[in-house]
Design an enzyme around this catalytic site. Structure first.
Site, PDB file in Angstrom:
ATOM      1  N   GLY A   1       0.841  -1.194   0.000  1.00  0.00           N
ATOM      2  CA  GLY A   1       0.000   0.000   0.000  1.00  0.00           C
ATOM      3  C   GLY A   1       0.878   1.246   0.000  1.00  0.00           C
TER       4      GLY A   1
ATOM      5  N   ASN B   1      -6.759   4.973   9.585  1.00  0.00           N
ATOM      6  CA  ASN B   1      -6.348   3.715  10.217  1.00  0.00           C
ATOM      7  C   ASN B   1      -6.418   3.744  11.735  1.00  0.00           C
ATOM      8  OD1 ASN B   1      -4.235   5.543   9.154  1.00  0.00           O
ATOM      9  ND2 ASN B   1      -2.872   4.343  10.440  1.00  0.00           N
TER      10      ASN B   1
ATOM     11  N   GLN C   1      -7.503   1.158   4.236  1.00  0.00           N
ATOM     12  CA  GLN C   1      -8.320   0.766   5.389  1.00  0.00           C
ATOM     13  C   GLN C   1      -9.816   0.686   5.078  1.00  0.00           C
ATOM     14  OE1 GLN C   1      -7.390  -0.490   8.155  1.00  0.00           O
ATOM     15  NE2 GLN C   1      -5.240   0.058   8.279  1.00  0.00           N
TER      16      GLN C   1
ATOM     17  N   SER D   1      -4.081  -2.488  -0.250  1.00  0.00           N
ATOM     18  CA  SER D   1      -2.996  -3.345   0.237  1.00  0.00           C
ATOM     19  C   SER D   1      -3.523  -4.754   0.519  1.00  0.00           C
ATOM     20  CB  SER D   1      -2.424  -2.731   1.515  1.00  0.00           C
ATOM     21  OG  SER D   1      -1.522  -3.621   2.125  1.00  0.00           O
TER      22      SER D   1
ATOM     23  N   HIS E   1      -2.446  -7.193   2.652  1.00  0.00           N
ATOM     24  CA  HIS E   1      -2.474  -7.785   3.993  1.00  0.00           C
ATOM     25  C   HIS E   1      -3.532  -7.178   4.917  1.00  0.00           C
ATOM     26  CE1 HIS E   1      -0.082  -4.862   6.553  1.00  0.00           C
ATOM     27  NE2 HIS E   1       0.163  -4.381   5.355  1.00  0.00           N
TER      28      HIS E   1
ATOM     29  N   CYS F   1       1.974   1.046  12.424  1.00  0.00           N
ATOM     30  CA  CYS F   1       3.159   1.450  11.660  1.00  0.00           C
ATOM     31  C   CYS F   1       4.026   2.405  12.467  1.00  0.00           C
ATOM     32  CB  CYS F   1       2.744   2.088  10.352  1.00  0.00           C
ATOM     33  SG  CYS F   1       1.636   1.040   9.435  1.00  0.00           S
TER      34      CYS F   1
HETATM   35  N1  PLP Z   1      -2.277   3.425   4.255  1.00  0.00           N
HETATM   36  C1  PLP Z   1      -2.991   3.140   5.353  1.00  0.00           C
HETATM   37  C2  PLP Z   1      -4.204   3.952   5.672  1.00  0.00           C
HETATM   38  C3  PLP Z   1      -2.592   2.099   6.201  1.00  0.00           C
HETATM   39  O1  PLP Z   1      -3.294   1.819   7.297  1.00  0.00           O
HETATM   40  C4  PLP Z   1      -1.437   1.351   5.856  1.00  0.00           C
HETATM   41  C5  PLP Z   1      -0.934   0.302   6.777  1.00  0.00           C
HETATM   42  O2  PLP Z   1      -1.083   0.378   7.981  1.00  0.00           O
HETATM   43  C6  PLP Z   1      -0.747   1.682   4.686  1.00  0.00           C
HETATM   44  C7  PLP Z   1      -1.191   2.722   3.900  1.00  0.00           C
HETATM   45  C8  PLP Z   1       0.483   0.946   4.267  1.00  0.00           C
HETATM   46  O3  PLP Z   1       0.177  -0.279   3.652  1.00  0.00           O
HETATM   47  P1  PLP Z   1       1.338  -1.390   3.523  1.00  0.00           P
HETATM   48  O4  PLP Z   1       1.514  -1.961   4.890  1.00  0.00           O
HETATM   49  O5  PLP Z   1       0.793  -2.376   2.524  1.00  0.00           O
HETATM   50  O6  PLP Z   1       2.533  -0.694   3.021  1.00  0.00           O
END
Ligand code: PLP
Length: 386
Positions: free
Chosen positions: A69, A148, A176, A196, A198, A322
């Site tokens: 993502g 998120n 999300q 994304s 996962h 994250c």
């Molecule tokens: N964007 C949002 C809103 C997310 O919650 C996340 C992951 O937590 C991402 C992007 C990033 O996705 P990826 O883990 O596939 O890089």
């Protein structure tokens, strides 16, 4: 284990695991190869692309598979700015995921003017501010579909009207929202959209960017002819097949899952409000992803609650996974106006497909005691606010 951190990542669906495992064992061909074992893999990749495109209301040629993502977000924003060198402004919001915020920070260093649109106390972007931030120099607007950390859903359709009026491209990070609410690129009126694998019970290390036909965009990665020369590198074939299967499963059971998850989340939300004193619900009451619940527990350290819950086998998060482990406080909780000590008391419960009523019952049994015990510790200054 009671896993209530589905916004961080989701368990892989058994159907996805099986499909990927069979695929890996039987298909090693390179989709760029012209002989049958290559062609066959190419066909399977195309099938996955079609499944995803259909789910988003897009065309097959409008989907580019990426490595995550994060990569899809980078690609959308940097790719458009690269393609429109005569424009040097970018608009985003203060509550984006680091995949967008850090990209914006990087662009600022490269001389791009970035405007960060503020949000109200529910986490909804200020549309008037956004409207006024637009200039003839604006190349692209990127506003996430659902947050998120607190689950607030943004008014993307309205933002699309503003963008269209001014002829500006619109990207949304739907990482999300996809699988949790309706995500249709035409209803939303977006030019670019990230997802994304996962977060939707699919594999890690694969994502996708929807790019509306005719959108000016440059690749992020150069090399071979893969992905119509928009994303070079031999494809993560197993990941793409798994992502396609995850989308197929969503089509099959997504509506049922959604209803069940929402019911369980409502039970948890009510249970916490009724049984745990001095809490505050964060986010929008209505315009939100219903399975995401973020609560402040006044006077406490969220990390202590998280660890105490973990000893009972209950896994939650203190904010965005994250940023977990980072020193910084949550930029989202800060943006909705929480004082730092309140923000540090916030726990996110994010429900998913594999949660049961028993899971929620156990949380509601353990959580009030854990909170009460911590609050018995003297010298805690409990500062309650609206
Ligand atoms: N964007 C949002 C809103 C997310 O919650 C996340 C992951 O937590 C991402 C992007 C990033 O996705 P990826 O883990 O596939 O890089």
């Amino acid at each position: 284990m009671i896993y209530l951190d589905n916004n961080a990542t989701t368990p892989i669906d058994p159907a996805v695991a099986e499909k990927m495992s069979d695929f890996i064992k039987e298909n090693f061909g390179n989709p760029s190869s012209l002989y049958p074992i290559g062609r066959q893999v190419k066909e399977m990749v195309t099938e996955a692309r079609e499944t995803l495109a259909k789910a988003l209301g897009a065309g097959r040629t409008e989907i580019v598979f990426t490595g995550s993502g994060t990569e899809a977000d980078n690609f959308a924003i940097r790719g458009v700015l690269d393609a429109l060198p005569e424009k040097n402004e970018f608009i985003t919001s203060v509550i984006e995921h680091p995949a967008v915020i850090q990209t914006a920070n990087y662009l600022e260093k490269k001389g791009i003017k970035v405007t960060y649109v503020p949000v109200d106390k529910y986490g909804t972007v200020d549309l008037q501010f956004l409207k006024e931030a637009v200039t003839p120099q604006t190349a692209i607007i990127s506003i996430m579909h659902a947050n998120n950390e607190i689950g607030t859903i943004q008014p993307i359709e309205e933002i699309s009207r503003i963008a269209k009026e001014k002829g500006i491209l619109l990207h949304t990070d739907a990482v999300q929202s996809f699988s949790k609410i309706d995500v249709n690129v035409n209803k939303l009126g977006v030019d670019l959209l990230s997802i994304s694998g996962h977060k939707i019970y699919g594999p890690k290390g694969v994502g996708a960017l929807y790019i509306r036909k005719g959108t000016h965009i440059m690749p992020l990665i150069y090399g071979g002819h893969q992905e119509r020369e928009m994303r070079a590198g031999t494809e993560n074939t197993a990941g793409i097949i798994g992502l396609g299967e995850a989308v197929r499963v969503i089509k099959e059971r997504g509506d049922r899952d959604k209803k069940r998850i929402e019911k369980l989340a409502e039970k948890l939300k009510k249970g916490i409000k009724d049984n745990v004193p001095k809490v505050k619900f964060n986010g929008h009451e209505k315009e939100r992803i219903k399975g995401t619940l973020n609560f402040a527990f006044y006077g406490l350290e969220a990390e202590a609650i998280l660890l105490a819950l973990a000893t009972k086998g209950i896994y939650v998060s203190t904010g965005s996974a994250c940023s977990e482990g980072a020193e910084d406080d949550s930029h989202v909780l800060d943006a909705i106006g929480l004082k730092p000590e309140v923000a540090r008391s916030c726990i996110r419960f994010s429900l998913g497909r594999f949660n049961s009523k028993e899971d929620i019952d156990l949380v509601l049994k353990e959580l009030p005691d854990i909170v009460a015990k911590f609050r018995e510790i003297p010298a805690l200054d409990i500062d309650e606010e609206d």
